[in-house]
Design a protein around this motif. Structure first.
Motif, PDB file in Angstrom:
ATOM      1  N   LEU A  51       0.828  -1.201   0.000  1.00  0.00           N
ATOM      2  CA  LEU A  51       0.000   0.000   0.000  1.00  0.00           C
ATOM      3  C   LEU A  51       0.871   1.262   0.000  1.00  0.00           C
ATOM      4  O   LEU A  51       1.786   1.401   0.803  1.00  0.00           O
ATOM      5  CB  LEU A  51      -0.919   0.008   1.222  1.00  0.00           C
ATOM      6  N   LEU A  52       0.535   2.175  -0.908  1.00  0.00           N
ATOM      7  CA  LEU A  52       1.257   3.443  -1.013  1.00  0.00           C
ATOM      8  C   LEU A  52       0.472   4.593  -0.406  1.00  0.00           C
ATOM      9  O   LEU A  52       1.065   5.513   0.174  1.00  0.00           O
ATOM     10  CB  LEU A  52       1.542   3.764  -2.483  1.00  0.00           C
ATOM     11  N   ALA A  53      -0.857   4.568  -0.536  1.00  0.00           N
ATOM     12  CA  ALA A  53      -1.668   5.694  -0.067  1.00  0.00           C
ATOM     13  C   ALA A  53      -3.084   5.235   0.218  1.00  0.00           C
ATOM     14  O   ALA A  53      -3.582   4.283  -0.377  1.00  0.00           O
ATOM     15  CB  ALA A  53      -1.679   6.808  -1.111  1.00  0.00           C
ATOM     16  N   ILE A  54      -3.729   5.962   1.124  1.00  0.00           N
ATOM     17  CA  ILE A  54      -5.120   5.689   1.463  1.00  0.00           C
ATOM     18  C   ILE A  54      -5.848   7.010   1.543  1.00  0.00           C
ATOM     19  O   ILE A  54      -5.371   7.962   2.161  1.00  0.00           O
ATOM     20  CB  ILE A  54      -5.220   4.890   2.785  1.00  0.00           C
ATOM     21  N   ALA A  55      -6.997   7.093   0.880  1.00  0.00           N
ATOM     22  CA  ALA A  55      -7.784   8.323   0.859  1.00  0.00           C
ATOM     23  C   ALA A  55      -9.095   8.098   1.586  1.00  0.00           C
ATOM     24  O   ALA A  55      -9.858   7.203   1.232  1.00  0.00           O
ATOM     25  CB  ALA A  55      -8.044   8.775  -0.577  1.00  0.00           C
ATOM     26  N   ARG A  56      -9.329   8.894   2.610  1.00  0.00           N
ATOM     27  CA  ARG A  56     -10.568   8.830   3.372  1.00  0.00           C
ATOM     28  C   ARG A  56     -11.573   9.794   2.748  1.00  0.00           C
ATOM     29  O   ARG A  56     -11.319  10.997   2.664  1.00  0.00           O
ATOM     30  CB  ARG A  56     -10.283   9.208   4.820  1.00  0.00           C
ATOM     31  N   ALA A  57     -12.681   9.268   2.270  1.00  0.00           N
ATOM     32  CA  ALA A  57     -13.727  10.093   1.674  1.00  0.00           C
ATOM     33  C   ALA A  57     -14.539  10.748   2.782  1.00  0.00           C
ATOM     34  O   ALA A  57     -15.669  10.381   3.076  1.00  0.00           O
ATOM     35  CB  ALA A  57     -14.616   9.264   0.757  1.00  0.00           C
ATOM     36  N   CYS A  75       0.945   7.411   2.616  1.00  0.00           N
ATOM     37  CA  CYS A  75       0.346   8.743   2.659  1.00  0.00           C
ATOM     38  C   CYS A  75      -1.155   8.616   2.938  1.00  0.00           C
ATOM     39  O   CYS A  75      -1.850   7.840   2.282  1.00  0.00           O
ATOM     40  CB  CYS A  75       0.584   9.472   1.340  1.00  0.00           C
ATOM     41  N   VAL A  76      -1.644   9.388   3.903  1.00  0.00           N
ATOM     42  CA  VAL A  76      -3.058   9.368   4.267  1.00  0.00           C
ATOM     43  C   VAL A  76      -3.695  10.700   3.869  1.00  0.00           C
ATOM     44  O   VAL A  76      -3.234  11.767   4.285  1.00  0.00           O
ATOM     45  CB  VAL A  76      -3.253   9.130   5.774  1.00  0.00           C
ATOM     46  N   PHE A  77      -4.744  10.613   3.055  1.00  0.00           N
ATOM     47  CA  PHE A  77      -5.460  11.800   2.606  1.00  0.00           C
ATOM     48  C   PHE A  77      -6.838  11.861   3.261  1.00  0.00           C
ATOM     49  O   PHE A  77      -7.419  10.836   3.601  1.00  0.00           O
ATOM     50  CB  PHE A  77      -5.668  11.770   1.085  1.00  0.00           C
ATOM     51  N   ASN A  78      -7.355  13.074   3.406  1.00  0.00           N
ATOM     52  CA  ASN A  78      -8.761  13.249   3.736  1.00  0.00           C
ATOM     53  C   ASN A  78      -9.363  14.276   2.780  1.00  0.00           C
ATOM     54  O   ASN A  78      -8.678  14.758   1.872  1.00  0.00           O
ATOM     55  CB  ASN A  78      -8.957  13.645   5.203  1.00  0.00           C
ATOM     56  N   THR A  79     -10.622  14.593   2.968  1.00  0.00           N
ATOM     57  CA  THR A  79     -11.302  15.493   2.031  1.00  0.00           C
ATOM     58  C   THR A  79     -11.952  16.647   2.797  1.00  0.00           C
ATOM     59  O   THR A  79     -13.179  16.727   2.892  1.00  0.00           O
ATOM     60  CB  THR A  79     -12.357  14.736   1.203  1.00  0.00           C
ATOM     61  N   PRO A  80     -11.151  17.549   3.347  1.00  0.00           N
ATOM     62  CA  PRO A  80     -11.709  18.645   4.149  1.00  0.00           C
ATOM     63  C   PRO A  80     -12.604  19.555   3.328  1.00  0.00           C
ATOM     64  O   PRO A  80     -12.266  19.963   2.218  1.00  0.00           O
ATOM     65  CB  PRO A  80     -10.453  19.388   4.620  1.00  0.00           C
ATOM     66  N   GLY A  81     -13.765  19.827   3.870  1.00  0.00           N
ATOM     67  CA  GLY A  81     -14.694  20.740   3.226  1.00  0.00           C
ATOM     68  C   GLY A  81     -15.670  20.088   2.276  1.00  0.00           C
ATOM     69  O   GLY A  81     -16.705  20.687   1.949  1.00  0.00           O
ATOM     70  N   TYR A 297      -1.312  11.539  -6.429  1.00  0.00           N
ATOM     71  CA  TYR A 297      -0.171  10.976  -5.697  1.00  0.00           C
ATOM     72  C   TYR A 297       0.405   9.760  -6.417  1.00  0.00           C
ATOM     73  O   TYR A 297       1.624   9.632  -6.590  1.00  0.00           O
ATOM     74  CB  TYR A 297      -0.602  10.590  -4.289  1.00  0.00           C
ATOM     75  N   LEU A 298      -0.460   8.856  -6.818  1.00  0.00           N
ATOM     76  CA  LEU A 298       0.013   7.618  -7.433  1.00  0.00           C
ATOM     77  C   LEU A 298       0.647   7.857  -8.808  1.00  0.00           C
ATOM     78  O   LEU A 298       1.616   7.188  -9.179  1.00  0.00           O
ATOM     79  CB  LEU A 298      -1.136   6.618  -7.551  1.00  0.00           C
ATOM     80  N   GLU A 299       0.147   8.823  -9.554  1.00  0.00           N
ATOM     81  CA  GLU A 299       0.658   9.076 -10.901  1.00  0.00           C
ATOM     82  C   GLU A 299       1.831  10.048 -10.933  1.00  0.00           C
ATOM     83  O   GLU A 299       2.719   9.929 -11.777  1.00  0.00           O
ATOM     84  CB  GLU A 299      -0.466   9.611 -11.792  1.00  0.00           C
ATOM     85  N   TYR A 300       1.845  11.015  -9.991  1.00  0.00           N
ATOM     86  CA  TYR A 300       2.869  12.059 -10.036  1.00  0.00           C
ATOM     87  C   TYR A 300       3.607  12.284  -8.712  1.00  0.00           C
ATOM     88  O   TYR A 300       4.545  13.080  -8.660  1.00  0.00           O
ATOM     89  CB  TYR A 300       2.251  13.385 -10.476  1.00  0.00           C
TER      90      TYR A 300
END
Length: 398
Positions: A51-57, A75-81, A297-300
């Motif tokens: 696993l490279l990244a996880i995005a929390r919707a 890398c852990v992402f979220n979606t603020p706003g 993130y995954l592409e660039y």
């Protein structure tokens, strides 16, 4: 080129999933993903070795072990706003229901079924006075936490003709710029609490905010008869402290989006079943933002809205053959060591960008040629390096 493997956990809005191109395979049953899109289910990172990244919707990431992810170079992402409007609307829907006794009056009307119109009118005129409520206008709303949602709640309070005071110990400039100038910024949390008829809490859940609303240092400063609103996360509130405040009259009511054994059935508590972000629009917005973050993130190797890595974006020049990303503990000398290794291998660096968040350093290194596995391994062996990744770029062919 092998497709990038994506695992979805929970139902992710189709509008987001459609953004994945044929460079990806997307499957909720994927056992070895490189990327994950998730909503509320707890994630065990030990199950996903590549696993490279996880995005929390969504905004909160308490279902993801962020510290462990950092140690693993994930890398852990979220979606603020993305779900802010949905939460803001429900805050005022619920507050309005409580103030006007809407839920009780609706229940009363349902019990009139079977009566004729004359009997219904007689019952309504005789009983409606017990549902008399109060208005929001003229009251003071204190908003604790001025992120995207908190700013939305504060601005909306003005439209309800309330006086508004906000407090955030570490406000983000982008959010404060969106805050109406009519909102007063308190110098301390206690200053905000002392003025408030309504207190709306909008803070993330972490080890520092667990039990944030407790008797000492919070409820003791609230004026008698205030209403506490929690549409953040359940555990930011000490339930026993809230129950004691309700019993003593310190609080008139508690409005929460988080049902619990102690709260259900209490006559001074209005609770909804975690509906804050449950709108079709919110779910679509969160899914679209999460997928875009993950793809970037995954592409660039670009990072936007990460909760554990520094935000950093660079556009590769046409001459770039390979983008090398290095994640490391924030410690001195790392840039020089990486550069020395690449230079000793005669790898030409076209652009080197580095950012740190005080804990983790993130490096994007654009190279004129390929970076062999042996060179990558040399960098991996450096003290403090958490992860090395090579992203081949064929920009001339695009």
């Amino acid at each position: 080129m092998e497709p990038i493997r994506i695992k979805t956990i929970n139902a992710i809005a189709q509008e987001g999933l459609e953004l994945f191109t044929d460079r990806y395979t997307v499957d909720p049953k994927e056992e070895n993903p490189e990327g994950i899109v998730v909503r509320s289910t707890k994630v065990d990172l030990n199950e996903y070795p590549e696993l490279l990244a996880i995005a929390r919707a969504g905004a909160g990431v308490n279902n993801i072990p962020v510290d462990q992810a950092t140690d693993m170079g994930i890398c852990v992402f979220n979606t603020p706003g993305a779900n802010a409007n949905a939460v803001v609307e429900l805050v005022y829907t619920s507050l309005g229901m409580w103030l006007r006794n809407a839920d009780k009056s609706i229940e009363f009307c349902q019990k009139l079924t079977g009566l004729n119109d004359e009997e219904i009118n007689r019952e309504v005129e005789a009983r409606k006075k017990i549902f008399k409520g109060e208005e929001m206008a003229g009251k003071t709303m204190a908003v604790i936490g001025l992120g995207k949602i908190g700013v939305g709640v504060a601005n909306a309070a003005l439209h309800h003709r309330m006086k508004v005071v906000g407090f955030d110990p570490f406000p983000a400039l982008d959010n404060i710029h969106a805050l109406s100038p009519e909102v007063t910024l308190a110098r301390s949390r206690n200053e905000a609490l002392r003025q408030a008829d309504f207190i709306s809490v909008h803070i993330p859940l972490n080890k520092n905010t667990l039990g944030y609303v407790t008797q000492k240092d919070f409820l003791e400063f609230v004026k008698d008869g205030a209403i506490l609103i929690n549409y953040a996360r359940g555990p930011v509130v000490d339930e026993d402290a809230v129950l004691a405040a309700l019993a003593s009259g310190k609080l008139k009511a508690h409005i929460s989006d988080f049902p619990s054994v102690k709260f259900l059935g209490h006559e001074q508590i209005l609770v909804t079943p975690h509906l804050g972000a449950s709108t079709s629009e919110s779910e679509e917005n969160c899914a679209v933002m999460a997928v875009r973050e993950l793809k970037n993130y995954l592409e660039y190797g670009n990072i936007v809205h990460s909760v554990n890595f520094p935000n950093i974006e660079t556009i590769p020049m046409v001459e770039v053959d390979t983008r090398l990303t290095v994640i490391n503990r924030d410690q001195p000398g790392m840039i020089a060591r990486i550069s020395d290794i690449l230079g000793s291998e005669h790898i030409n660096i076209i652009n080197y960008t580095n950012k740190s968040n005080g804990t983790v350093g993130y490096n994007i290194i654009d190279c004129a040629g390929p970076v062999p596995e042996a060179v990558q391994e040399k960098i991996r062996r450096q003290n403090g390096v958490l992860r090395v990744r090579v992203i081949p770029l064929d920009l001339r062919g695009r």
